[in-house]
Scaffold this motif. Structure first.
Motif, PDB file in Angstrom:
ATOM      1  N   ASP A 160       1.063  -1.001  -0.028  1.00  0.00           N
ATOM      2  CA  ASP A 160       0.269   0.006  -0.150  1.00  0.00           C
ATOM      3  C   ASP A 160       0.655   1.576   0.095  1.00  0.00           C
ATOM      4  O   ASP A 160       0.268   1.970  -0.312  1.00  0.00           O
ATOM      5  CB  ASP A 160      -1.182  -0.214   0.913  1.00  0.00           C
ATOM      6  CG  ASP A 160      -2.513  -1.626   1.108  1.00  0.00           C
ATOM      7  OD1 ASP A 160      -2.840  -1.119  -0.425  1.00  0.00           O
ATOM      8  OD2 ASP A 160      -2.773  -1.856   2.423  1.00  0.00           O
ATOM      9  N   PHE A 161       1.657   1.112   0.204  1.00  0.00           N
ATOM     10  CA  PHE A 161       2.702   2.569   0.107  1.00  0.00           C
ATOM     11  C   PHE A 161       3.774   2.880  -1.168  1.00  0.00           C
ATOM     12  O   PHE A 161       4.081   3.239  -0.853  1.00  0.00           O
ATOM     13  CB  PHE A 161       3.928   2.058   1.801  1.00  0.00           C
ATOM     14  CG  PHE A 161       3.519   2.356   2.856  1.00  0.00           C
ATOM     15  CD1 PHE A 161       3.516   3.378   3.237  1.00  0.00           C
ATOM     16  CD2 PHE A 161       2.895   1.362   3.676  1.00  0.00           C
ATOM     17  CE1 PHE A 161       2.672   3.558   4.565  1.00  0.00           C
ATOM     18  CE2 PHE A 161       2.303   1.228   4.823  1.00  0.00           C
ATOM     19  CZ  PHE A 161       2.222   2.299   5.547  1.00  0.00           C
ATOM     20  N   TYR A 162       3.467   1.010  -1.716  1.00  0.00           N
ATOM     21  CA  TYR A 162       4.903   1.876  -3.490  1.00  0.00           C
ATOM     22  C   TYR A 162       3.777   2.420  -3.963  1.00  0.00           C
ATOM     23  O   TYR A 162       2.307   2.302  -4.333  1.00  0.00           O
ATOM     24  CB  TYR A 162       4.087  -0.344  -3.507  1.00  0.00           C
ATOM     25  CG  TYR A 162       4.916  -0.117  -4.772  1.00  0.00           C
ATOM     26  CD1 TYR A 162       6.574  -0.254  -4.989  1.00  0.00           C
ATOM     27  CD2 TYR A 162       4.940  -0.057  -6.328  1.00  0.00           C
ATOM     28  CE1 TYR A 162       7.234  -0.448  -5.973  1.00  0.00           C
ATOM     29  CE2 TYR A 162       5.703  -0.884  -7.266  1.00  0.00           C
ATOM     30  CZ  TYR A 162       6.782  -0.416  -7.201  1.00  0.00           C
ATOM     31  OH  TYR A 162       7.474  -0.670  -7.769  1.00  0.00           O
ATOM     32  N   ASN A 163       4.848   3.421  -4.072  1.00  0.00           N
ATOM     33  CA  ASN A 163       4.466   4.544  -5.209  1.00  0.00           C
ATOM     34  C   ASN A 163       3.111   5.243  -4.568  1.00  0.00           C
ATOM     35  O   ASN A 163       2.287   5.513  -6.123  1.00  0.00           O
ATOM     36  CB  ASN A 163       4.040   4.408  -6.734  1.00  0.00           C
ATOM     37  CG  ASN A 163       5.098   3.880  -7.143  1.00  0.00           C
ATOM     38  OD1 ASN A 163       6.083   3.937  -6.920  1.00  0.00           O
ATOM     39  ND2 ASN A 163       5.055   2.954  -8.265  1.00  0.00           N
ATOM     40  N   LEU A 164       3.016   5.612  -3.202  1.00  0.00           N
ATOM     41  CA  LEU A 164       1.562   5.733  -2.878  1.00  0.00           C
ATOM     42  C   LEU A 164       1.751   7.978  -3.035  1.00  0.00           C
ATOM     43  O   LEU A 164       2.700   8.291  -2.941  1.00  0.00           O
ATOM     44  CB  LEU A 164       1.719   5.464  -1.218  1.00  0.00           C
ATOM     45  CG  LEU A 164       0.897   6.474  -0.110  1.00  0.00           C
ATOM     46  CD1 LEU A 164      -0.332   5.555  -1.142  1.00  0.00           C
ATOM     47  CD2 LEU A 164       1.032   5.757   0.987  1.00  0.00           C
ATOM     48  N   LYS A 165       0.522   8.134  -3.593  1.00  0.00           N
ATOM     49  CA  LYS A 165       0.673   9.555  -3.833  1.00  0.00           C
ATOM     50  C   LYS A 165       1.076   9.727  -2.245  1.00  0.00           C
ATOM     51  O   LYS A 165       0.417   9.598  -1.395  1.00  0.00           O
ATOM     52  CB  LYS A 165      -0.588  10.045  -4.086  1.00  0.00           C
ATOM     53  CG  LYS A 165      -1.295  11.320  -4.921  1.00  0.00           C
ATOM     54  CD  LYS A 165      -2.101  11.250  -5.321  1.00  0.00           C
ATOM     55  CE  LYS A 165      -2.245  12.528  -5.693  1.00  0.00           C
ATOM     56  NZ  LYS A 165      -3.481  13.103  -6.373  1.00  0.00           N
ATOM     57  N   GLY A 166       1.646  11.571  -2.711  1.00  0.00           N
ATOM     58  CA  GLY A 166       1.572  12.140  -1.251  1.00  0.00           C
ATOM     59  C   GLY A 166       3.250  11.940  -1.146  1.00  0.00           C
ATOM     60  O   GLY A 166       3.802  12.529  -0.249  1.00  0.00           O
ATOM     61  N   LEU A 167       3.972  10.477  -1.165  1.00  0.00           N
ATOM     62  CA  LEU A 167       5.251  10.373  -0.533  1.00  0.00           C
ATOM     63  C   LEU A 167       6.565  11.001  -2.084  1.00  0.00           C
ATOM     64  O   LEU A 167       5.936  10.602  -3.232  1.00  0.00           O
ATOM     65  CB  LEU A 167       5.498   8.718  -1.117  1.00  0.00           C
ATOM     66  CG  LEU A 167       4.765   8.353   0.398  1.00  0.00           C
ATOM     67  CD1 LEU A 167       5.161   6.921   0.900  1.00  0.00           C
ATOM     68  CD2 LEU A 167       4.952   8.977   1.962  1.00  0.00           C
ATOM     69  N   THR A 168       7.201  11.484  -1.928  1.00  0.00           N
ATOM     70  CA  THR A 168       8.380  11.257  -2.465  1.00  0.00           C
ATOM     71  C   THR A 168       9.800  10.076  -2.744  1.00  0.00           C
ATOM     72  O   THR A 168      10.219   9.719  -1.567  1.00  0.00           O
ATOM     73  CB  THR A 168       9.287  13.030  -2.537  1.00  0.00           C
ATOM     74  OG1 THR A 168       7.918  13.900  -2.386  1.00  0.00           O
ATOM     75  CG2 THR A 168      10.299  13.048  -3.436  1.00  0.00           C
ATOM     76  N   LEU A 169       9.736   9.954  -3.905  1.00  0.00           N
ATOM     77  CA  LEU A 169      10.710   8.797  -3.632  1.00  0.00           C
ATOM     78  C   LEU A 169      12.158   9.280  -3.951  1.00  0.00           C
ATOM     79  O   LEU A 169      12.331  10.298  -4.847  1.00  0.00           O
ATOM     80  CB  LEU A 169      10.410   7.935  -5.437  1.00  0.00           C
ATOM     81  CG  LEU A 169      11.488   6.514  -4.631  1.00  0.00           C
ATOM     82  CD1 LEU A 169      11.799   5.753  -4.403  1.00  0.00           C
ATOM     83  CD2 LEU A 169      11.106   6.081  -6.970  1.00  0.00           C
TER      84      LEU A 169
END
Length: 190
Positions: A160-169
């Protein structure tokens, strides 16, 4: 005018290649199987629910991980994705306090093995003193007023955290190379 101080936190997805990690990866069909939270960009301390004894997957609970500590010291080829999230200072302090609250009574908490089966099957399970890595991370974020996930914490899976909108890789690669990357390319300038 009030100045709002922003701080970064880090969500770290990893895949170690252990039997359990391989099983989670196979079921979810996502490359990463574990989630940790770090309050600093060096990832010297990452908080999660996982192996207390790196050599024994049956001894698990609240852990303080690090790039060169615990399971990651043994599993040198661990791959990772490091995400960042900017939050205000108030939420940062709440997150820190919530993690420290669990840490101070960690003996009360256990690794909830049944959730490893129940969550992917869509079964609702909410033990009072049990977490897996993803439910711990989601609960700490939620209790700190950080609304990233649109679902109850006890249903959250690592993917669910994979490419989650709001997070910056910020980084993807070998966990052991993260600080070399950080030294070469200052994360704040990317």
């Amino acid at each position: 005018m009030e100045v709002i101080v922003m701080r970064k936190i880090y969500i770290v997805s990893t895949y170690t290649g252990t039997v359990l990690a391989h099983l989670i990866r196979t079921i979810t069909r996502k490359p990463y199987s574990h989630i940790s939270i770090s309050l600093d960009d060096s990832l010297d301390t990452m908080y999660a629910f996982g192996r207390i004894n790196p050599k024994n997957p049956l001894v698990a609970g609240f852990v303080e991980e690090g790039i060169d500590k615990g399971l990651y010291e043994i599993k040198k080829n661990t791959i990772c994705r490091v995400y960042s999230l900017e939050i205000d200072d108030d939420k940062y302090e709440k997150l820190k306090a919530n993690i420290n609250k669990i840490k101070s009574v960690k003996s009360l908490y256990n690794y909830d093995l049944l959730s490893l089966i129940a969550i992917p099957l869509g079964l609702s399970r909410r033990p009072e003193f049990g977490y897996v890595c993803s439910t711990f991370a989601a609960d700490m974020l939620s209790k700190s007023g950080i609304a990233l996930l649109n679902k109850p914490f006890y249903t959250v899976q690592p993917n669910d955290f994979y490419n989650l909108k709001g997070l910056t890789l910020e980084y993807e690669g070998l966990l052991r190379d993260y600080n070399k990357f950080r030294a070469t390319y200052s994360i704040d300038t990317i």
